[in-house]
Enzyme design. Structure first.
Site, PDB file in Angstrom:
ATOM      1  N   GLY A  64     -39.022  -0.201  79.012  1.00 20.51           N
ATOM      2  CA  GLY A  64     -38.612  -0.044  80.407  1.00 20.51           C
ATOM      3  C   GLY A  64     -38.006   1.298  80.782  1.00 20.51           C
ATOM      4  O   GLY A  64     -37.492   1.444  81.888  1.00 20.51           O
ATOM      5  N   ASP A  97     -46.728  -5.287  81.415  1.00 21.78           N
ATOM      6  CA  ASP A  97     -46.856  -5.100  79.961  1.00 21.78           C
ATOM      7  C   ASP A  97     -47.277  -6.413  79.301  1.00 21.78           C
ATOM      8  O   ASP A  97     -46.963  -7.501  79.806  1.00 21.78           O
ATOM      9  CB  ASP A  97     -45.529  -4.623  79.335  1.00 21.78           C
ATOM     10  CG  ASP A  97     -45.746  -3.903  78.008  1.00 21.78           C
ATOM     11  OD1 ASP A  97     -45.609  -2.661  77.972  1.00 21.78           O
ATOM     12  OD2 ASP A  97     -46.075  -4.572  77.006  1.00 21.78           O
ATOM     13  N   ASP A 113     -52.026  -8.920  79.750  1.00 20.83           N
ATOM     14  CA  ASP A 113     -52.923  -7.885  79.226  1.00 20.83           C
ATOM     15  C   ASP A 113     -53.687  -7.246  80.392  1.00 20.83           C
ATOM     16  O   ASP A 113     -54.441  -7.935  81.093  1.00 20.83           O
ATOM     17  CB  ASP A 113     -53.898  -8.547  78.235  1.00 20.83           C
ATOM     18  CG  ASP A 113     -54.763  -7.530  77.512  1.00 20.83           C
ATOM     19  OD1 ASP A 113     -54.923  -6.395  78.023  1.00 20.83           O
ATOM     20  OD2 ASP A 113     -55.282  -7.872  76.440  1.00 20.83           O
ATOM     21  N   LYS A 178     -51.083   8.412  79.337  1.00 21.16           N
ATOM     22  CA  LYS A 178     -50.964   8.905  77.954  1.00 21.16           C
ATOM     23  C   LYS A 178     -52.321   8.784  77.284  1.00 21.16           C
ATOM     24  O   LYS A 178     -52.971   7.744  77.355  1.00 21.16           O
ATOM     25  CB  LYS A 178     -49.932   8.075  77.198  1.00 21.16           C
ATOM     26  CG  LYS A 178     -49.820   8.501  75.735  1.00 21.16           C
ATOM     27  CD  LYS A 178     -48.572   7.994  75.089  1.00 21.16           C
ATOM     28  CE  LYS A 178     -48.638   6.509  74.807  1.00 21.16           C
ATOM     29  NZ  LYS A 178     -47.383   6.037  74.201  1.00 21.16           N
TER      30      LYS A 178
END
Ligand SMILES: C[S@@+](CC[C@H](N)C(=O)[O-])C[C@H]1O[C@@H](n2cnc3c(N)ncnc32)[C@H](O)[C@@H]1O
Length: 224
Positions: A64, A97, A113, A178
């Site tokens: 978080g 998440d 998911d 990312k």
């Protein structure tokens, strides 16, 4: 026995490095759940992406720290650095998440998911038709150690994040994701170039040099 001793030594070395890491120490002082907060902070300070009043989706949000950073950016000035009562949080944060997420006041959390249609539908329901200003994705799958399998898992998650972004971002919105150098990286850069007007590759100082992670930032959705 020899293997056990070696792994104990490696664990100890990791722990020593972790504890002496300046970003870990700073995160403790600043009340962030992990040092990851400083990666998003650096990217934001460089590119000025996050502003009060926005709608932001945080993919791969647990534990978080990124949501905490976003919340602090949206906190009313008089509420200080996010520790005080929310009052009217000036912005919307929807975090998602696979894993559980310790609640953060003002942050809406969806557990599931991101690859599943039902979870995507839940996220879309939470947005209730509101266009998104910024999508941030720090999602990283569990790695198997087999380069081709891991490359495919990573690429799949990022492709889904790009797909979601191209459908839900405002025309001038942005995606921060990312990625990892290695198998599939060049294709992901091409995908970003195909979908976004501006593409930046950012390796924040807070991202460990030895880590192959880096961040792709796409700004402005093409064909809108
Ligand atoms: C590096 S952590 C994120 C750290 C987070 N940004 C923070 O600041 O605390 C990566 C997260 O991605 C999540 N993740 C991986 N695959 C996912 C998926 N398919 N759907 C949702 N979350 C996923 C993991 O559960 C993990 O919590």
């Amino acid at each position: 026995m020899k293997t056990q001793t070696k792994s104990k030594k490696l664990n100890k070395a990791w722990l020593n490095n972790h504890v002496s890491d300046p970003y870990v120490q700073q995160a403790q002082k600043d009340g962030y759940r992990s040092r990851a907060a400083y990666k998003l902070k650096e990217i934001d300070e460089e590119l000025k992406l996050i502003r009060p009043g926005q709608v932001v989706v945080d993919l791969g949000a647990t534990p978080g720290a990124w949501s905490q950073y976003l919340r602090r950016k949206f906190a009313p000035k008089e509420a200080g650095q996010g520790g005080a009562a929310v009052g009217q949080l000036n912005g919307t944060i929807i975090a998602l998440d696979l894993l559980d997420f310790e609640p953060i006041e003002g942050v809406q959390f969806i557990q599931g998911d991101f690859q599943e249609d039902a979870v995507l539908a839940e996220l879309e329901a939470a947005l209730a038709g509101r266009p998104v200003d910024v999508v941030v994705s720090d999602m990283a799958p569990n790695l198997s150690g087999i380069a081709s399998t891991d490359g495919a898992r990573i690429s799949n998650l990022i492709e889904l994040a790009v797909d979601f972004s191209s459908q839900h971002l405002k025309p001038d919105g942005a995606l921060v994701a990312k990625v990892f150098h290695g198998s599939g990286y060049d294709q992901l850069v091409q995908l970003f170039r195909a979908q976004f007007k501006i593409v930046k590759v950012v390796k924040p100082k807070a991202s460990r040099e030895r880590s192959s992670e880096t961040f792709l930032v796409g700004i402005g959705v093409k064909n809108r």
